[in-house]
Design a protein around this motif. Structure first.
Motif, PDB file in Angstrom:
ATOM      1  N   VAL A   1      -6.646  -0.726  -0.877  1.00 13.42           N
ATOM      2  CA  VAL A   1      -6.691  -0.032   0.131  1.00 13.42           C
ATOM      3  C   VAL A   1      -8.169   0.610   0.378  1.00 13.42           C
ATOM      4  O   VAL A   1      -8.541   1.029  -0.625  1.00 13.42           O
ATOM      5  CB  VAL A   1      -5.765   0.708   0.639  1.00 13.42           C
TER       6      VAL A   1
ATOM      7  N   TRP B   1       0.667  -1.188  -0.244  1.00 18.98           N
ATOM      8  CA  TRP B   1      -0.030   0.186   0.067  1.00 18.98           C
ATOM      9  C   TRP B   1       1.079   1.258  -0.001  1.00 18.98           C
ATOM     10  O   TRP B   1       0.466   2.249  -0.494  1.00 18.98           O
ATOM     11  CB  TRP B   1      -0.998   0.114   1.267  1.00 18.98           C
TER      12      TRP B   1
ATOM     13  N   MET C   1       1.050   3.719  -2.941  1.00 19.45           N
ATOM     14  CA  MET C   1      -0.093   4.256  -3.618  1.00 19.45           C
ATOM     15  C   MET C   1       0.128   5.743  -4.384  1.00 19.45           C
ATOM     16  O   MET C   1      -0.452   5.906  -5.242  1.00 19.45           O
ATOM     17  CB  MET C   1      -1.312   4.389  -2.450  1.00 19.45           C
TER      18      MET C   1
ATOM     19  N   HIS D   1      -4.751   6.853   4.150  1.00 25.26           N
ATOM     20  CA  HIS D   1      -4.939   6.936   2.891  1.00 25.26           C
ATOM     21  C   HIS D   1      -6.378   7.420   2.476  1.00 25.26           C
ATOM     22  O   HIS D   1      -7.335   7.022   2.948  1.00 25.26           O
ATOM     23  CB  HIS D   1      -4.814   5.374   2.109  1.00 25.26           C
TER      24      HIS D   1
ATOM     25  N   SER E   1      -4.318   9.985  -3.399  1.00 27.39           N
ATOM     26  CA  SER E   1      -3.269   9.277  -2.412  1.00 27.39           C
ATOM     27  C   SER E   1      -2.785  10.955  -1.535  1.00 27.39           C
ATOM     28  O   SER E   1      -2.859  11.833  -2.051  1.00 27.39           O
ATOM     29  CB  SER E   1      -2.252   8.893  -3.087  1.00 27.39           C
TER      30      SER E   1
ATOM     31  N   ARG F   1      -4.385  -4.147   1.856  1.00 28.34           N
ATOM     32  CA  ARG F   1      -3.073  -3.930   2.374  1.00 28.34           C
ATOM     33  C   ARG F   1      -2.516  -3.683   1.126  1.00 28.34           C
ATOM     34  O   ARG F   1      -1.099  -3.668   1.154  1.00 28.34           O
ATOM     35  CB  ARG F   1      -2.515  -4.792   3.366  1.00 28.34           C
ATOM     36  N   THR F   2      -2.929  -3.820  -0.052  1.00 25.15           N
ATOM     37  CA  THR F   2      -2.182  -3.762  -1.399  1.00 25.15           C
ATOM     38  C   THR F   2      -2.697  -2.265  -2.096  1.00 25.15           C
ATOM     39  O   THR F   2      -3.844  -1.982  -1.761  1.00 25.15           O
ATOM     40  CB  THR F   2      -2.235  -4.817  -2.409  1.00 25.15           C
ATOM     41  N   ILE F   3      -1.868  -1.954  -3.034  1.00 24.52           N
ATOM     42  CA  ILE F   3      -2.398  -0.606  -3.771  1.00 24.52           C
ATOM     43  C   ILE F   3      -3.772  -0.962  -4.568  1.00 24.52           C
ATOM     44  O   ILE F   3      -4.418   0.181  -4.681  1.00 24.52           O
ATOM     45  CB  ILE F   3      -1.217  -0.485  -4.876  1.00 24.52           C
TER      46      ILE F   3
ATOM     47  N   TYR G   1       2.666   6.561   4.846  1.00 24.17           N
ATOM     48  CA  TYR G   1       2.290   5.299   4.516  1.00 24.17           C
ATOM     49  C   TYR G   1       2.994   4.123   4.995  1.00 24.17           C
ATOM     50  O   TYR G   1       2.910   3.030   5.099  1.00 24.17           O
ATOM     51  CB  TYR G   1       2.180   5.312   2.969  1.00 24.17           C
TER      52      TYR G   1
ATOM     53  N   MET H   1      -1.750   2.498   5.920  1.00 21.40           N
ATOM     54  CA  MET H   1      -2.740   2.637   4.959  1.00 21.40           C
ATOM     55  C   MET H   1      -3.904   3.368   5.701  1.00 21.40           C
ATOM     56  O   MET H   1      -4.734   3.901   4.934  1.00 21.40           O
ATOM     57  CB  MET H   1      -3.269   1.410   4.470  1.00 21.40           C
TER      58      MET H   1
END
Ligand code: ZN
Length: 474
Positions: free
Chosen positions: A343, A217, A220, A296, A300, A338-340, A287, A293
């Motif tokens: 999130v 994340w 981002m 976020h 972004s 937890r990933t781009i 981040y 995250m």
């Protein structure tokens, strides 16, 4: 007899900041008078000595009881919860979105919102319209009626935000549709709210980072990048110039975005910019923290240079409003992605917006009190068509009044928040905080005690004055 006098405070009005007394009858302000000049009896006198008296905050950008992206039927916090927290934080009016999903018309979208809000809000409220994807001709035609009915602001996205595989409906409005929509917006004297990012660039970066196995994340801001904001703002502004449509950029996040808005305004175009208080207070380094995250919000959070440029735009000019993009979920949901690609954006920010802007803007950066009122209340009222009913302390206006206590100095703790089970502002040091909130003459928060009434919030029909749709008038 008057119902209420707010006495002894430093009152912020467009005509100056001074020691005035504010008189209220029923739901309206009836007088702003020199100290001691109000000799009439009042049902109640609030001693505002040492406090700063400002109009109730207006949150122009909130997602309330809205589907949480990627979480099926789950929704963000409902009007009752968000409006109660907003009043604690000195915000008396909230604007969210009536979404025209494919297959329903605009009337149905408005009905859906009405059923969610009516009788449930503690604060006053109104709805922007939101259009998704391709905009059919019949929807364009229906806008006329909606604008006449008091819904003069329409939001669109120039990106699908996430990779196509992780979102249900297509959000992106392509340039041809954007052009036609802008023509219609201009004709109707309405206002276009744009979430502006270049979808080609965004989707390219999702794929590229996936190939490079850099999908954590904290990357981002490489997906939702400065360059994407820059390119997209300028394309949108070109079409705005061709069509004459007024544009309000939501959640400006990059210094290039601020620059593009400033250039357009210098040309006399009716263009406005909003940023978010979390964009002003955190940067992409945050981040990297554990569960980072939590900071976020889409697009972004960007670099430190961008953060400083956003403050500059808020404090000195260039940006017009401080919003939150309120998107209140539990902590569990906030940190689930937890990933781009997955999130969860947004946070429970409506409560902290006014206080953080005061503390960081006025107390720490020397922002004038009038400018503070402009970015937290007056400008949103003007641009969104609520002024002068809202956004100003003046005779004839709604008695939405907030007392800020500038002497409060503390580190925000969990007990300072009235919604959700987390806040990104926990541990944040503040100086000055809203102490009393009055909604249309009723004291709804006082000494930490909530006295608001569920259903006491009113729906607000809006009409944007031509002054704001034809030139950059605030
Ligand atoms: Zn939003």
């Amino acid at each position: 007899m008057l119902d209420l006098i707010v006495r002894g405070g430093q009152v912020v009005t467009p005509w100056g900041v001074s020691d005035w007394d504010v008189a209220v009858e029923g739901e309206k302000i009836v007088a702003v008078a020199a100290r001691g000049a109000l000799t009439e009896e009042a049902g109640r006198v609030i001693d505002a000595t040492g406090k700063i008296v400002v109009p109730g905050g207006i949150e122009p950008h909130a997602h309330i009881s809205a589907p949480i992206m990627g979480h099926g039927d789950l929704k963000t916090a409902p009007p009752g919860q968000v409006s109660r927290a907003a009043l604690f934080g000195g915000t008396t009016t909230l604007l969210d979105f009536a979404i025209q999903y494919p297959g329903i018309d605009i009337g149905q979208a408005i009905q859906e919102r009405t059923s969610v809000w009516q009788g449930n809000s503690y604060a006053d409220y109104s709805h922007h319209l939101m259009l998704l994807g391709e905009i059919p001709a019949n929807i364009l035609e229906q806008l006329h009626e909606a604008v006449e009915d008091g819904f003069p602001s329409i939001k669109i996205f120039t990106t699908n935000i996430r990779p196509p595989s992780t979102v249900g409906e297509p959000r992106m409005v392509r340039m041809g549709h954007l052009h036609d929509l802008m023509e219609q917006v201009q004709r109707l004297g309405a206002l276009l709210l744009v979430h502006s990012e270049d979808d080609d660039m965004v989707q390219h970066m999702y794929r590229k980072l996936a190939q490079e196995e850099r999908t954590e994340w904290w990357n981002m801001h490489l997906v939702h990048s400065n360059e994407s904001e820059d390119v997209s703002f300028r394309r949108v502004l070109r079409v705005a110039e061709w069509t004459g449509a007024p544009v309000y950029f939501v959640h400006v996040s990059a210094r290039q975005g601020v620059g593009a808005i400033q250039e357009a305004r210098a040309k006399g175009l009716p263009v406005y910019g909003e940023t978010l208080h979390n964009y002003c207070c955190f940067n992409a380094d945050n981040y990297r923290e554990e569960n980072g995250m939590r900071y976020h919000t889409y697009p972004s959070i960007k670099a430190e240079e961008d953060r400083l440029a956003l403050w500059d735009g808020i404090v000195r000019g260039g940006l017009n409003t401080m919003a939150t993009d309120e998107y209140c979920t539990s902590w569990e949901i906030k940190i689930a992605g937890r990933t781009i690609s997955d999130v969860t954006g947004g946070h429970n920010g409506a409560e902290t917006r006014v206080g953080i802007t005061y503390s960081e803007g006025v107390a720490k950066r020397g922002m004038s009190l009038q400018r503070f009122v402009d970015v937290t209340s007056a400008n949103a009222a003007k641009i969104m068509g609520l002024y002068p009913r809202k956004g100003v302390i003046a005779p004839g206006s709604d008695a939405d009044i907030v007392l800020i206590d500038p002497s409060v100095k503390k580190r925000l703790a969990k007990s300072d928040f009235h919604i959700s089970d987390y806040s990104i502002w926990e541990g944040f040091d503040i100086e000055g905080w809203p102490a009393t909130t009055i909604l249309r003459g009723a004291v709804v928060v006082e000494n930490g005690v909530f006295r608001g009434r569920r259903g006491g919030g009113q729906f607000l029909r809006r009409k944007v004055d031509r002054e704001y749709t034809t030139r950059p008038a605030c």
